[in-house]
Design an enzyme around this catalytic site. Structure first.
Site, mmCIF file in Angstrom:
data_model
loop_
_atom_site.group_PDB
_atom_site.id
_atom_site.type_symbol
_atom_site.label_atom_id
_atom_site.label_comp_id
_atom_site.label_asym_id
_atom_site.label_seq_id
_atom_site.Cartn_x
_atom_site.Cartn_y
_atom_site.Cartn_z
ATOM 1 N N HIS A 23 0.819 -1.223 0.000
ATOM 2 C CA HIS A 23 0.000 0.000 0.000
ATOM 3 C C HIS A 23 0.857 1.280 0.000
ATOM 4 O O HIS A 23 0.504 2.280 0.617
ATOM 5 C CB HIS A 23 -1.008 -0.025 1.155
ATOM 6 C CG HIS A 23 -0.409 -0.093 2.535
ATOM 7 N ND1 HIS A 23 -1.002 -0.771 3.574
ATOM 8 C CD2 HIS A 23 0.724 0.420 3.055
ATOM 9 C CE1 HIS A 23 -0.266 -0.651 4.663
ATOM 10 N NE2 HIS A 23 0.791 0.084 4.375
ATOM 11 N N HIS A 70 -0.929 5.094 9.622
ATOM 12 C CA HIS A 70 0.446 5.603 9.679
ATOM 13 C C HIS A 70 0.463 6.943 10.389
ATOM 14 O O HIS A 70 0.652 7.982 9.767
ATOM 15 C CB HIS A 70 1.013 5.773 8.278
ATOM 16 C CG HIS A 70 0.977 4.525 7.446
ATOM 17 N ND1 HIS A 70 -0.164 4.054 6.859
ATOM 18 C CD2 HIS A 70 1.953 3.646 7.109
ATOM 19 C CE1 HIS A 70 0.111 2.946 6.181
ATOM 20 N NE2 HIS A 70 1.387 2.670 6.316
ATOM 21 N N HIS A 204 10.682 -3.776 2.984
ATOM 22 C CA HIS A 204 11.072 -2.372 2.857
ATOM 23 C C HIS A 204 11.493 -1.827 4.213
ATOM 24 O O HIS A 204 11.025 -2.276 5.248
ATOM 25 C CB HIS A 204 9.966 -1.505 2.246
ATOM 26 C CG HIS A 204 8.714 -1.294 3.055
ATOM 27 N ND1 HIS A 204 7.922 -2.331 3.522
ATOM 28 C CD2 HIS A 204 8.090 -0.162 3.459
ATOM 29 C CE1 HIS A 204 6.868 -1.831 4.161
ATOM 30 N NE2 HIS A 204 6.954 -0.516 4.157
ATOM 31 N N GLU A 251 4.983 -5.203 8.386
ATOM 32 C CA GLU A 251 3.573 -5.044 7.986
ATOM 33 C C GLU A 251 2.991 -6.337 7.405
ATOM 34 O O GLU A 251 1.768 -6.501 7.367
ATOM 35 C CB GLU A 251 3.448 -3.960 6.901
ATOM 36 C CG GLU A 251 3.665 -2.551 7.402
ATOM 37 C CD GLU A 251 3.621 -1.522 6.278
ATOM 38 O OE1 GLU A 251 3.608 -0.335 6.595
ATOM 39 O OE2 GLU A 251 3.620 -1.897 5.077
#
Lengths: 292, 132
Positions: A23, A70, A204, A251
């Site tokens: 996302h 976030h 990431h 995540e």
């Protein structure tokens, strides 16, 4: 076709598919700014063409989107591990660079409240959110699957998972939550076809001197295991995600909620993997239950 | 039960655990305030006086004013919060990552297009001290 409804001899909702996707906010920006056919972005978006057709043909009644906030709706003041959006509507948040120009997200309070009650009685003590602004974690997956419609084609139930404050819930806990969501959906007395999205990842790291880490070997093994060996995927410890997939790669535990909501055996309808989108390895799966 | 913190061996990484979260609470809440356009404007108009609303340490204030992004993380900042300060400055996540890794924007972008930072050699602090 044998459906949950006909098996039980009564009408019920059922889960008809699972979607996993990254996302990355830059994907949202590329869509919003009309850059999807640029050389940099074209290979990424190409991998979602089949998925857009799949979801259009499937025409689900509701999407449950497992994502993380976030530092948008939740700050350090309140950090729910799992929060379920039960509102009629979820406004699009300004995350610091203006709100994305996408339609507001409509909820499905009847099913959401049913799931909340069912989960709590099933010993998953989640937080009920009646006011929830949604950020790129939720809207980018919608854009990737539904494109740029004037309004989203179905109501959405946001399930927000804390992955910012360490420790997030374990992969195993997420998987078992998915199982409980499946039970909750199948005990809802209305003929609704539900798709579950697991979002975020893949490898990431956005922070500090190790930013930019990508681990394709880890990612591809994770894709294989999530599809075919979920018991192995759900046993991955936090340390392994942090070290091998980067501090933000953790995540991926959210994909396990989606996987848990499907049957033990699934059919892999589509897979896409692309490096990079900004700082991130993008992974994507479309799964369907492989019922006997 | 003793909680394991073996993740501290990962190089160039601040895991946002309880210790970091407590240390960085006010720093992160300052960054959070920049989610609102009127606060961004007020901060840009006078950074020092804007920061006075937050009970941050002098070191944290200096890191914010000097845009010392890795120092902010070391002092308890979390990347999803500090990125709101970066966004206020007009920086993207990728610009910010380039700065934090000491690369130019172009070098960093090229590294990502070529597959990113490899995992080999980047798993343990011992691998970084050997090489550097």
């Amino acid at each position: 076709m044998v459906t949950a409804a006909s098996r039980n001899g009564r009408v019920s909702a059922k889960i008809v598919g699972g979607v996993a996707t990254s996302h990355v906010p830059a994907i949202g920006a590329a869509i919003d700014q009309g850059k999807t056919t640029d050389d940099y972005w074209a290979p990424l978006f190409k991998g979602f063409e089949k998925s857009q057709k799949w979801v259009k043909d499937l025409n689900p009644d509701v999407a449950i989107v497992v994502y993380n906030d976030h530092a948008t709706a939740f700050s350090l003041e309140l950090i729910p591990t799992f929060a379920l959006g039960c509102a009629e509507e979820f406004p699009i948040a300004d995350e610091g660079w203006g709100a994305r120009p996408v339609p507001p997200v409509c909820g499905h309070p009847d099913l959401a409240w049913h799931i909340a009650q069912s989960l709590i009685l099933d010993e998953f003590d989640l937080t009920i959110a009646n006011r929830l602004e949604v950020d790129h974690g939720l809207t980018v997956p919608l854009s990737l699957l539904f494109g740029q419609p004037a309004r989203w084609p179905c109501p959405v139930i946001p399930l927000c998972v804390n992955v910012v404050q360490y420790p997030p819930p374990t992969g195993n806990r997420c998987y078992n939550l998915g199982k409980a969501i499946q039970r909750a959906v199948e005990s809802f007395d209305e003929d609704l076809r539900v798709v579950v999205f697991g979002t975020g990842g893949m490898s990431h790291q956005l922070q500090a001197e190790r930013a930019g880490l990508i681990n394709s070997e880890f990612d591809n093994r994770f894709l294989d295991d999530l599809v075919n060996r979920p018991d192995k995927a759900r046993a991955i410890p936090h340390l392994e995600y942090l070290r091998e997939a980067g501090s933000e790669g953790i995540e991926l535990v959210m994909w396990l909620v989606m996987r848990g909501a499907l049957s033990k055996k699934v059919r892999e309808i589509h897979r896409h993997y692309h490096v990079p989108a900004s700082n991130t390895a993008v992974g994507h799966l479309i799964l369907e239950n492989d019922l006997p | 039960m003793t909680l394991s913190n073996d993740y501290q061996d990962i190089p160039g990484t601040y895991v946002f655990d309880a210790k970091h979260s407590r240390l960085g609470y006010h720093l992160n809440m300052f960054c959070m305030s920049l989610r609102h356009a009127e606060n961004r404007d007020a901060f840009k108009a006078n950074e020092i006086s804007y920061l006075e609303q937050f009970t941050m340490s002098q070191e944290q204030r200096d890191a914010v004013l000097g845009r010392q992004w890795n120092d902010m993380l070391r002092l308890g900042g979390n990347i999803y919060y500090t990125s709101k300060l970066a966004a206020t400055d007009g920086l993207t996540f990728q610009d910010l990552a380039a700065i934090m890794t000491g690369s130019s924007r172009e070098q960093y972008r090229k590294m990502m297009v070529n597959g990113g930072r490899p995992i080999d050699g980047n798993r343990s602090k011992s691998e970084w001290t050997r090489e550097r």
